[in-house]
Motif scaffolding. Structure first.
Motif, PDB file in Angstrom:
ATOM      1  N   LEU A 118       0.828  -1.209   0.000  1.00 33.43           N
ATOM      2  CA  LEU A 118       0.000   0.000   0.000  1.00 33.43           C
ATOM      3  C   LEU A 118       0.864   1.261   0.000  1.00 33.43           C
ATOM      4  CD1 LEU A 118      -2.663  -1.181   2.593  1.00 33.43           C
ATOM      5  CD2 LEU A 118      -3.153  -0.518   0.228  1.00 33.43           C
ATOM      6  N   GLU A 119       1.978   1.210   0.718  1.00 36.54           N
ATOM      7  CA  GLU A 119       2.880   2.363   0.761  1.00 36.54           C
ATOM      8  C   GLU A 119       3.440   2.658  -0.624  1.00 36.54           C
ATOM      9  OE1 GLU A 119       6.411   3.964   3.738  1.00 36.54           O
ATOM     10  OE2 GLU A 119       6.075   1.817   3.503  1.00 36.54           O
ATOM     11  N   ARG A 120       3.791   1.583  -1.351  1.00 36.45           N
ATOM     12  CA  ARG A 120       4.308   1.771  -2.707  1.00 36.45           C
ATOM     13  C   ARG A 120       3.224   2.312  -3.636  1.00 36.45           C
ATOM     14  NH1 ARG A 120       8.063  -2.488  -5.934  1.00 36.45           N
ATOM     15  NH2 ARG A 120       9.180  -2.279  -3.976  1.00 36.45           N
ATOM     16  N   GLU A 121       2.004   1.794  -3.472  1.00 36.18           N
ATOM     17  CA  GLU A 121       0.890   2.277  -4.301  1.00 36.18           C
ATOM     18  C   GLU A 121       0.601   3.740  -3.991  1.00 36.18           C
ATOM     19  OE1 GLU A 121      -3.722   1.012  -5.493  1.00 36.18           O
ATOM     20  OE2 GLU A 121      -2.659  -0.073  -3.892  1.00 36.18           O
ATOM     21  N   ARG A 122       0.612   4.088  -2.725  1.00 37.62           N
ATOM     22  CA  ARG A 122       0.405   5.474  -2.298  1.00 37.62           C
ATOM     23  C   ARG A 122       1.466   6.387  -2.890  1.00 37.62           C
ATOM     24  NH1 ARG A 122       3.111   7.939   1.923  1.00 37.62           N
ATOM     25  NH2 ARG A 122       2.045   9.546   3.138  1.00 37.62           N
ATOM     26  N   GLN A 166      -3.005  -3.279  12.426  1.00 35.40           N
ATOM     27  CA  GLN A 166      -4.235  -3.271  11.622  1.00 35.40           C
ATOM     28  C   GLN A 166      -4.699  -1.841  11.360  1.00 35.40           C
ATOM     29  OE1 GLN A 166      -6.856  -5.722  13.973  1.00 35.40           O
ATOM     30  NE2 GLN A 166      -5.794  -7.622  13.430  1.00 35.40           N
ATOM     31  N   MET A 167      -4.539  -0.973  12.360  1.00 36.71           N
ATOM     32  CA  MET A 167      -4.910   0.442  12.190  1.00 36.71           C
ATOM     33  C   MET A 167      -4.024   1.125  11.157  1.00 36.71           C
ATOM     34  SD  MET A 167      -5.708   1.567  16.139  1.00 36.71           S
ATOM     35  CE  MET A 167      -5.857   3.292  15.724  1.00 36.71           C
ATOM     36  N   VAL A 168      -2.720   0.817  11.173  1.00 38.29           N
ATOM     37  CA  VAL A 168      -1.801   1.397  10.187  1.00 38.29           C
ATOM     38  C   VAL A 168      -2.188   0.951   8.786  1.00 38.29           C
ATOM     39  CG1 VAL A 168       0.586   1.403   9.353  1.00 38.29           C
ATOM     40  CG2 VAL A 168       0.125   1.623  11.803  1.00 38.29           C
ATOM     41  N   THR A 169      -2.511  -0.339   8.638  1.00 37.84           N
ATOM     42  CA  THR A 169      -2.938  -0.857   7.328  1.00 37.84           C
ATOM     43  C   THR A 169      -4.186  -0.121   6.841  1.00 37.84           C
ATOM     44  OG1 THR A 169      -2.043  -3.052   7.878  1.00 37.84           O
ATOM     45  CG2 THR A 169      -3.599  -2.936   6.054  1.00 37.84           C
ATOM     46  N   LYS A 170      -5.144   0.059   7.745  1.00 40.89           N
ATOM     47  CA  LYS A 170      -6.391   0.755   7.369  1.00 40.89           C
ATOM     48  C   LYS A 170      -6.117   2.209   6.988  1.00 40.89           C
ATOM     49  CE  LYS A 170      -9.546  -2.127  10.072  1.00 40.89           C
ATOM     50  NZ  LYS A 170     -10.416  -2.215  11.271  1.00 40.89           N
ATOM     51  N   ALA A 171      -5.172   2.838   7.686  1.00 44.62           N
ATOM     52  CA  ALA A 171      -4.836   4.235   7.367  1.00 44.62           C
ATOM     53  C   ALA A 171      -4.246   4.326   5.963  1.00 44.62           C
ATOM     54  CB  ALA A 171      -3.840   4.768   8.389  1.00 44.62           C
ATOM     55  N   TYR A 172      -3.370   3.391   5.613  1.00 44.47           N
ATOM     56  CA  TYR A 172      -2.806   3.367   4.261  1.00 44.47           C
ATOM     57  C   TYR A 172      -3.897   3.116   3.221  1.00 44.47           C
ATOM     58  CZ  TYR A 172       2.210   3.511   5.305  1.00 44.47           C
ATOM     59  OH  TYR A 172       3.465   3.911   5.678  1.00 44.47           O
ATOM     60  N   GLU A 173      -4.787   2.162   3.528  1.00 43.65           N
ATOM     61  CA  GLU A 173      -5.886   1.843   2.596  1.00 43.65           C
ATOM     62  C   GLU A 173      -6.760   3.075   2.353  1.00 43.65           C
ATOM     63  OE1 GLU A 173      -7.730  -1.376   4.649  1.00 43.65           O
ATOM     64  OE2 GLU A 173      -6.570  -2.931   3.604  1.00 43.65           O
ATOM     65  N   LYS A 174      -7.024   3.815   3.441  1.00 47.28           N
ATOM     66  CA  LYS A 174      -7.857   5.011   3.329  1.00 47.28           C
ATOM     67  C   LYS A 174      -7.186   6.066   2.449  1.00 47.28           C
ATOM     68  CE  LYS A 174      -9.964   8.696   6.063  1.00 47.28           C
ATOM     69  NZ  LYS A 174     -10.108   9.297   7.410  1.00 47.28           N
ATOM     70  N   GLU A 175      -5.867   6.281   2.671  1.00 44.36           N
ATOM     71  CA  GLU A 175      -5.151   7.287   1.877  1.00 44.36           C
ATOM     72  C   GLU A 175      -5.094   6.897   0.401  1.00 44.36           C
ATOM     73  OE1 GLU A 175      -2.168   9.621   4.906  1.00 44.36           O
ATOM     74  OE2 GLU A 175      -1.324   8.017   3.685  1.00 44.36           O
ATOM     75  N   VAL A 176      -4.852   5.622   0.126  1.00 42.15           N
ATOM     76  CA  VAL A 176      -4.806   5.158  -1.266  1.00 42.15           C
ATOM     77  C   VAL A 176      -6.161   5.368  -1.927  1.00 42.15           C
ATOM     78  CG1 VAL A 176      -4.646   3.081  -2.710  1.00 42.15           C
ATOM     79  CG2 VAL A 176      -2.905   3.527  -0.978  1.00 42.15           C
ATOM     80  N   GLN A 177      -7.229   4.999  -1.226  1.00 40.76           N
ATOM     81  CA  GLN A 177      -8.574   5.148  -1.776  1.00 40.76           C
ATOM     82  C   GLN A 177      -8.911   6.619  -2.018  1.00 40.76           C
ATOM     83  OE1 GLN A 177     -10.112   2.435  -2.611  1.00 40.76           O
ATOM     84  NE2 GLN A 177     -11.920   3.442  -3.441  1.00 40.76           N
TER      85      GLN A 177
END
Length: 383
Positions: A74-78, A349-360
């Motif tokens: 997700l970090e790379r996608e972001r 899990q919260m960090v993963t969700k934060a990345y998912e939110k930013e990517v979206q």
């Protein structure tokens, strides 16, 4: 009427009593018993820690590591989305905003270059200014020239640091290409550190250092004498060759192996532990060995050192684990560790969700990137 003798049936003033009657013990013997007891407790604690360490490792491999892998993707996608918004000019930025974002993304490139040169190298070339590129190439050429002068080998630093390959054959070919340089570099480092140690060793020792070394050598000599005395007496009792009973012979053989290893390692704590096992195995053939208080005090010092080493090894094994960096409890227990691991899992899990939110958000609404810039600046990120 003479004083009651200890279980070892030795003269009270010389006896090393770890199974004797308390009233017959000297101060040194009592201190030894306390130290020896603590050593056994620490050994038991190290055994109790093992399943807890396994729990940490299982949690890391099965639950945390998968989350970290998700975050990495997700970090790379972001990062790619942010580069696309900036480089393709999908938004208009103020001069300060644009420069801040460019430098932020370029820093990510430089920090992640070793991870994937192919991916981040493309973006670095687009994000760098002409001056930054010239400076980078100048520094790279300078380093390669130094390597050539020192080792007589031409290398390409960008290629040498590459970590991604299309096949195993390509990776092996890459390693072979730079093997000579790496071997020469390791030899150079080894020689450099040897010279440094030799130079520091040439400094004249102080009188206090010389005295400490003399005392240390004398203590080691006396300890060796004590250990050999114990070893010989115990070996006479447990040598398996003269034992007719097959069950006893097998147990003696195992004890003899442990005893020889403990003697070779100068491990007085283990030898004394074996001594107790021998007394239990052969209750009517107690080892007839005695020591003055001076020897007993040496044993106490050694056992205390062993306790510290055991405690350090427990801490080092536990807290060197990547999952335990933020564990602040002084005493490790199943309950405190369980709470900590639960919090670590939730945090990841919260960090993963934060990345998912930013990517979206970046996909749906590119202008969200400006909010991200403001947040980074509020956190004190500067260039």
């Amino acid at each position: 009427m003479p004083k009651q003798k200890s279980k070892l049936n030795l003269e009270t003033e010389e006896t090393l009593v770890w199974t004797g009657v308390s009233s017959n013990q000297t101060k040194a013997q009592k201190e030894f018993n306390d130290a020896f007891r603590k050593h056994k407790e620490t050994l038991e604690r190290s055994k109790e820690i093992e399943p807890l360490f396994q729990l940490v490792n299982e949690t890391y491999l099965q639950e945390v590591l998968p989350e970290l892998e998700k975050q990495k993707k997700l970090e790379r996608e972001r990062f790619a989305l942010m580069c696309s918004i900036l480089l393709e000019e999908k938004l208009s930025f103020g001069k300060m905003q644009r420069e801040f974002l460019r430098r932020y993304l370029l820093d990510i490139c430089n920090d992640s270059m070793m991870e994937d040169t192919g991916f981040y190298g493309i973006y670095r070339d687009q994000l760098e200014t002409k001056f930054e590129k010239m400076e980078r190439i100048r520094y790279k050429n300078q380093m390669e020239s130094r390597i050539k002068n020192t080792f007589g080998i031409d290398i390409d630093l960008d290629d040498m640091n590459r970590t991604t390959f299309d096949s195993e054959e390509e990776r092996e070919s890459h390693e072979e290409k730079y093997r000579e340089f790496r071997e020469k570099y390791e030899e150079y480092r080894s020689e450099y550190f040897n010279r440094s140690r030799t130079h520091s060793g040439e400094r004249k020792k102080t009188k206090a250092q010389t005295e400490r070394e003399k005392k240390q050598l004398e203590a080691e000599r006396l300890l060796s004498t004590d250990i050999n005395t114990l070893f010989k007496n115990l070996a006479k009792l447990i040598h398996p060759d003269k034992e007719q009973d097959p069950i006893l012979r097998e147990r003696k053989s195992k004890l003899m192996t442990k005893l020889s290893s403990a003697r070779d390692n100068m491990n007085i704590a283990e030898i004394l532990e074996i001594k107790l096992q021998v007394d239990e195995l052969l209750p009517n053939q107690q080892t007839d060995v005695s020591f003055h208080d001076t020897s007993i005090k040496r044993f106490i010092g050694i056992i205390k050192t062993k306790i510290r080493e055991l405690e350090d090894s427990i801490r080092q094994r536990f807290f060197s684990h990547p999952l335990m960096a933020d564990f602040s409890e002084k005493k490790i227990s199943k309950e405190s560790l369980g709470k900590y691991l639960k919090r670590v899992k939730l945090d990841n899990q919260m960090v993963t969700k934060a990345y998912e939110k930013e990517v979206q958000q970046l996909k749906m609404e590119p202008k969200y990137i400006k909010e991200m810039i403001k947040e980074l600046q509020s956190l004190g990120v500067q260039f």
